[in-house]
Enzyme design. Structure first.
Site, PDB file in Angstrom:
ATOM      1  N   HIS A  34      45.178  16.391 -28.360  1.00  0.00           N
ATOM      2  CA  HIS A  34      44.255  16.975 -28.007  1.00  0.00           C
ATOM      3  C   HIS A  34      44.882  18.058 -27.320  1.00  0.00           C
ATOM      4  O   HIS A  34      44.423  17.782 -25.744  1.00  0.00           O
ATOM      5  CB  HIS A  34      44.212  15.782 -27.231  1.00  0.00           C
ATOM      6  CG  HIS A  34      42.852  14.436 -27.724  1.00  0.00           C
ATOM      7  ND1 HIS A  34      42.932  13.181 -26.721  1.00  0.00           N
ATOM      8  CD2 HIS A  34      42.406  14.285 -28.108  1.00  0.00           C
ATOM      9  CE1 HIS A  34      41.922  12.563 -27.923  1.00  0.00           C
ATOM     10  NE2 HIS A  34      41.918  12.749 -28.100  1.00  0.00           N
ATOM     11  N   ARG A  94      39.655  23.587 -36.660  1.00  0.00           N
ATOM     12  CA  ARG A  94      40.760  22.986 -35.465  1.00  0.00           C
ATOM     13  C   ARG A  94      41.723  22.451 -37.141  1.00  0.00           C
ATOM     14  O   ARG A  94      41.154  21.886 -37.898  1.00  0.00           O
ATOM     15  CB  ARG A  94      39.454  22.113 -35.399  1.00  0.00           C
ATOM     16  CG  ARG A  94      39.826  20.821 -34.344  1.00  0.00           C
ATOM     17  CD  ARG A  94      39.615  19.921 -34.203  1.00  0.00           C
ATOM     18  NE  ARG A  94      40.474  18.851 -33.121  1.00  0.00           N
ATOM     19  CZ  ARG A  94      40.421  17.578 -32.679  1.00  0.00           C
ATOM     20  NH1 ARG A  94      39.164  17.017 -32.941  1.00  0.00           N
ATOM     21  NH2 ARG A  94      41.226  16.865 -31.957  1.00  0.00           N
ATOM     22  N   ASN A 119      35.148  22.437 -37.275  1.00  0.00           N
ATOM     23  CA  ASN A 119      35.973  21.085 -36.833  1.00  0.00           C
ATOM     24  C   ASN A 119      35.562  20.298 -38.124  1.00  0.00           C
ATOM     25  O   ASN A 119      34.841  19.535 -38.461  1.00  0.00           O
ATOM     26  CB  ASN A 119      35.809  20.085 -35.823  1.00  0.00           C
ATOM     27  CG  ASN A 119      36.016  19.539 -35.132  1.00  0.00           C
ATOM     28  OD1 ASN A 119      36.855  18.515 -36.321  1.00  0.00           O
ATOM     29  ND2 ASN A 119      36.419  19.020 -34.230  1.00  0.00           N
ATOM     30  N   ARG A 142      41.112   2.773 -31.132  1.00  0.00           N
ATOM     31  CA  ARG A 142      42.358   2.034 -31.207  1.00  0.00           C
ATOM     32  C   ARG A 142      43.460   1.362 -30.575  1.00  0.00           C
ATOM     33  O   ARG A 142      42.855   1.430 -29.182  1.00  0.00           O
ATOM     34  CB  ARG A 142      43.320   4.038 -31.086  1.00  0.00           C
ATOM     35  CG  ARG A 142      42.822   4.869 -33.185  1.00  0.00           C
ATOM     36  CD  ARG A 142      43.356   5.948 -32.489  1.00  0.00           C
ATOM     37  NE  ARG A 142      43.277   6.763 -33.535  1.00  0.00           N
ATOM     38  CZ  ARG A 142      43.074   8.184 -32.934  1.00  0.00           C
ATOM     39  NH1 ARG A 142      42.424   8.238 -31.724  1.00  0.00           N
ATOM     40  NH2 ARG A 142      42.270   9.123 -33.864  1.00  0.00           N
ATOM     41  N   GLU A 149      36.473  21.911 -26.529  1.00  0.00           N
ATOM     42  CA  GLU A 149      37.390  22.376 -27.460  1.00  0.00           C
ATOM     43  C   GLU A 149      37.076  23.593 -28.640  1.00  0.00           C
ATOM     44  O   GLU A 149      37.197  24.464 -28.766  1.00  0.00           O
ATOM     45  CB  GLU A 149      37.511  21.077 -28.622  1.00  0.00           C
ATOM     46  CG  GLU A 149      38.477  19.881 -27.741  1.00  0.00           C
ATOM     47  CD  GLU A 149      38.128  18.800 -28.762  1.00  0.00           C
ATOM     48  OE1 GLU A 149      36.898  18.164 -28.065  1.00  0.00           O
ATOM     49  OE2 GLU A 149      39.768  17.904 -28.567  1.00  0.00           O
TER      50      GLU A 149
END
Ligand code: ADP
Length: 399
Positions: A179, A90, A8, A240, A382
């Site tokens: 996601h 990923r 990742n 964000r 994940e």
């Protein structure tokens, strides 16, 4: 023994885990950080001999992978000894074309770079890591697992922005969602925990981490999600803004704020950080408890937005069987979960306060006995999902 190296990577970091197929056991994991920052590089590696930290320049991703291989060798477990059968990468943005895990060849790697146009903060780092990893492990299959792929099942009405069709087509402007790796594994684990078939369930997943998104899942398929063209849309996040009137952007531009500054403001300096001066929910919570009005308001805005989507997805799915909380705040924020779920008794949602407050780190039900909607906390993983999808693809290609 078969294992997958899960990668990742960002523009200046590489996170990695070696995961044993089947058991899901972590054989090793680590982080290369501050790539290309002179005098600041660092590799933190945890293997069978515990954690080691090595500082030193890491000029690029190729040097990063060389440093990883060296860590394995120097800590007494050469990477070749781990039975790695695939490298799973990923990748945040797969556009409209990558709808499933994909074996990486030169062409796929190039497309991932081209998609940087849609994900300038993410895809360039993935591409750099893919090039470097393929050079270091040329004999292994490399698989790209996309955050957007799970949402490719969204119907057109959910992913279309109401703008000029030609403009949208020319510039690839539509909702993609992110996601997806997490929404996928968490919804599957919720079904497993309840012992019910995935394809029989209407689920609403709240992935509340630093980045946050919600997903409406019907029978295991994403039918709506809160992030859009980029991960900026939707919920309030650590840095964000989530939803904001696009008119606010024109207003700022006309007042002389540059495009890059607006981008930075909305992506890196908004959300909890913008509203309170701190990113981490634990700090926001502590400030709110101490009477800080800005922190109290930030939590109210956060919860209000999440409840908007909860109501929306109950409408989209025409009811829900499960509501699933995951990621940092979802797994560790009983107070947030209670605020988000409050007042939904009219549709058969009742939390059990003791279950919700219990300190537990595993998959668990937190709704009351007899609640029509079952509410769960499911830890996301994940990396395990990337490992699983990578080995499944490699096995299917070998058949
Ligand atoms: P990322 O999106 O970076 O993967 P995570 O899912 O790890 O993020 O979530 C990180 C966030 O979760 C932290 O910034 C913090 O706000 C929140 N968090 C983590 N642990 C706790 C906790 N014990 N209580 C409340 N919030 C927590």
């Amino acid at each position: 023994m078969n294992a997958v190296l899960v990668v990742n990577s960002g523009s200046s970091s590489i996170k990695y885990q070696v995961i044993e197929e089947g058991s899901g056991a972590r054989l090793a994991q680590g982080l290369v950080e501050r790539i290309a920052e002179r005098g600041a590089g660092r590799v933190v590696h945890t293997g069978s001999h515990g954690e080691t930290i090595v500082d030193g320049d890491i000029p690029d991703h190729a040097a990063g992978f060389a440093a990883i291989v060296e860590r394995f060798a120097e800590t007494g477990t050469p990477i070749e000894s781990l039975g790695i059968v695939a490298v799973g990468h990923r990748v945040v943005h797969g556009g409209s074309e990558f709808i499933a895990p994909t074996l990486i060849d030169d062409e796929v790697a190039e497309r991932i770079l081209e998609l940087a146009e849609l994900a300038p903060l993410h895809n360039p780092g993935h591409h750099a890591a893919i090039i470097a990893a393929r050079a270091v492990f040329p004999e292994l299959p490399h698989v790209a697992v996309f955050d957007t792929a799970f949402h490719q099942t969204m119907p057109e009405k959910a992913y279309t922005y109401a703008i000029d069709r030609e403009l949208a087509a020319e510039h690839g402007i539509r909702r993609y969602g992110f996601h997806g790796i997490s929404h996928s594994i968490v919804s599957r684990r919720a079904a497993q925990h309840l012992g019910r078939p995935l394809d029989s369930l209407k689920q609403i997943v709240l992935h509340l981490g630093n980045g946050a998104s919600m997903c409406a899942i019907d029978g295991g398929r994403s039918v709506d999600t809160s992030m859009g063209l980029t991960p900026l849309e939707g919920l309030v996040m650590g840095t964000r803004s989530g939803n904001i009137d696009a008119g606010a952007i024109f207003h700022l531009l006309r007042r002389g704020v540059s495009v890059d500054e607006v981008d930075r403001e909305l992506n890196k300096r908004s959300g909890f950080l913008g509203m309170t001066g701190t990113i981490d929910f634990r700090d926001v919570r502590a400030a709110a408890a101490a009477g800080d009005a800005a922190a109290q308001l930030a939590i109210e805005v956060y919860v209000h937005r999440a409840r908007h989507y909860l109501g929306a997805y109950l409408a989209v799915l025409e009811g829900a069987d499960t509501i699933v909380f995951t990621a940092g705040l979802g797994e560790n924020g009983p107070d947030l979960r209670a605020l988000i779920c409050a007042g939904f008794e009219w549709c058969g949602l009742r939390l059990d306060p003791a279950r919700n407050d219990a300190r537990d780190s595993g998959t668990r039900v937190i709704s009351a006995e007899g609640s029509q909607i079952t509410v769960l906390v499911v830890p996301t993983d994940e990396e395990a999902e990337i490992a699983k999808q990578s080995t499944a693809l490699v096995a299917s290609l070998a058949e």
